[in-house]
Motif scaffolding. Structure first.
Motif, PDB file in Angstrom:
ATOM      1  N   ARG A   7       0.852  -1.191   0.000  1.00 23.33           N
ATOM      2  CA  ARG A   7       0.000   0.000   0.000  1.00 23.33           C
ATOM      3  C   ARG A   7       0.885   1.238   0.000  1.00 23.33           C
ATOM      4  O   ARG A   7       1.773   1.377   0.831  1.00 23.33           O
ATOM      5  N   ARG A   8       0.629   2.121  -0.931  1.00 24.81           N
ATOM      6  CA  ARG A   8       1.353   3.388  -1.032  1.00 24.81           C
ATOM      7  C   ARG A   8       0.380   4.522  -0.782  1.00 24.81           C
ATOM      8  O   ARG A   8      -0.731   4.533  -1.322  1.00 24.81           O
ATOM      9  N   ALA A   9       0.801   5.475   0.024  1.00 19.57           N
ATOM     10  CA  ALA A   9      -0.039   6.636   0.317  1.00 19.57           C
ATOM     11  C   ALA A   9       0.004   7.600  -0.870  1.00 19.57           C
ATOM     12  O   ALA A   9       1.041   7.770  -1.508  1.00 19.57           O
ATOM     13  N   SER A  10      -1.122   8.198  -1.154  1.00 22.20           N
ATOM     14  CA  SER A  10      -1.189   9.203  -2.211  1.00 22.20           C
ATOM     15  C   SER A  10      -2.151  10.297  -1.770  1.00 22.20           C
ATOM     16  O   SER A  10      -2.827  10.174  -0.746  1.00 22.20           O
ATOM     17  N   LYS A  11      -2.246  11.355  -2.555  1.00 22.88           N
ATOM     18  CA  LYS A  11      -3.133  12.465  -2.202  1.00 22.88           C
ATOM     19  C   LYS A  11      -4.595  12.041  -2.205  1.00 22.88           C
ATOM     20  O   LYS A  11      -5.404  12.562  -1.458  1.00 22.88           O
ATOM     21  N   SER A  12      -4.916  11.068  -3.032  1.00 21.40           N
ATOM     22  CA  SER A  12      -6.304  10.614  -3.120  1.00 21.40           C
ATOM     23  C   SER A  12      -6.619   9.505  -2.119  1.00 21.40           C
ATOM     24  O   SER A  12      -7.651   8.871  -2.206  1.00 21.40           O
ATOM     25  N   GLY A  13      -5.752   9.232  -1.193  1.00 17.60           N
ATOM     26  CA  GLY A  13      -5.974   8.215  -0.166  1.00 17.60           C
ATOM     27  C   GLY A  13      -4.871   7.194  -0.128  1.00 17.60           C
ATOM     28  O   GLY A  13      -3.964   7.261   0.681  1.00 17.60           O
ATOM     29  N   GLY A  14      -4.912   6.242  -1.030  1.00 12.41           N
ATOM     30  CA  GLY A  14      -3.877   5.211  -1.069  1.00 12.41           C
ATOM     31  C   GLY A  14      -4.100   4.282  -2.235  1.00 12.41           C
ATOM     32  O   GLY A  14      -5.213   4.145  -2.743  1.00 12.41           O
ATOM     33  N   GLU A  16      -3.010   0.310  -3.755  1.00 12.00           N
ATOM     34  CA  GLU A  16      -2.408  -0.988  -3.476  1.00 12.00           C
ATOM     35  C   GLU A  16      -1.842  -1.567  -4.755  1.00 12.00           C
ATOM     36  O   GLU A  16      -2.473  -1.500  -5.813  1.00 12.00           O
ATOM     37  N   ARG A  42      -1.359  -1.991 -10.204  1.00 11.01           N
ATOM     38  CA  ARG A  42      -2.342  -1.611  -9.183  1.00 11.01           C
ATOM     39  C   ARG A  42      -3.347  -2.735  -8.964  1.00 11.01           C
ATOM     40  O   ARG A  42      -3.756  -3.409  -9.906  1.00 11.01           O
TER      41      ARG A  42
END
Length: 189
Positions: A7-14, A16, A42
């Motif tokens: 799981r990678r964090a991003s501005k839109s939440g995350g 996988e 993804r």
């Protein structure tokens, strides 16, 4: 090899990602580290048909009639004869030993009067009764069934089942040294 999700964090939440990985031993770090063999992308965009084709391709090398084996050990077919819970009892046992309660019980048993006891077995029975009270509260009679069939307690003799009378004798002995033992545990902790 195994399939893992990251799981990678991003501005839109995350997001996988699904990856095929295996572990390599890193001598410098002193531990195994995962190495990604292939990234499927993804998780929400994975080509499931492609994964099914990969599985079909790998399955051609396996005999479908052969029973599952333990590939890591090379022992051949695996027969599961029983399953017992371990985690909770193992955690409590570590705490029990770290606090030194096991040594206090065996030293109190050595100093006690009466017939010679199997000190380690008495300590293990008392620990098992405490673990039962913490993990699966039940009567003393049901606790013996729990010890014999549901949980693995390190140090209990697995060649013979725990008898309710053994537990009663251990608790009877505990009442004779309760004052001394409770004082020792208080000062130890």
């Amino acid at each position: 090899m195994y399939l893992r999700t990251v799981r990678r964090a991003s501005k839109s939440g995350g997001v996988e990602y699904v990856q095929l990985a295996h572990n390599d031993w890193d001598a410098a770090k002193g531990r195994s580290t995962p190495k990604v063999v292939y990234s499927f992308g993804r998780a929400d965009q994975v080509d499931r048909a492609g994964i099914e084709r990969l599985i079909a391709s790998l399955s051609r090398y396996l005999d479908p009639a052969a029973p599952p084996t333990s590939a890591a050990s090379g022992l051949g077919p695996v027969d599961v004869t029983g399953v017992r819970a371990l985690g909770g009892a193992l955690l409590l046992d570590g705490l029990w030993r770290r606090l030194g309660i096991d040594k206090l019980i065996t030293s109190a048993a050595r100093a006690g009067r009466g017939r010679r006891r199997d000190l380690d077995q008495v300590e293990r029975l008392l620990f098992a009764l405490v673990a039962n009270r913490a993990l699966a509260p039940s009567s003393k009679l049901a606790a013996t069934d729990w010890m014999n069939h549901d949980v693995h307690i390190a140090g209990l003799d697995r060649h013979r089942p725990v008898d309710a009378q053994e537990c009663y004798r251990a608790m009877d002995w505990l009442t004779t040294v309760a004052d001394e033992l409770s004082r020792s545990v208080y000062f130890q902790v």
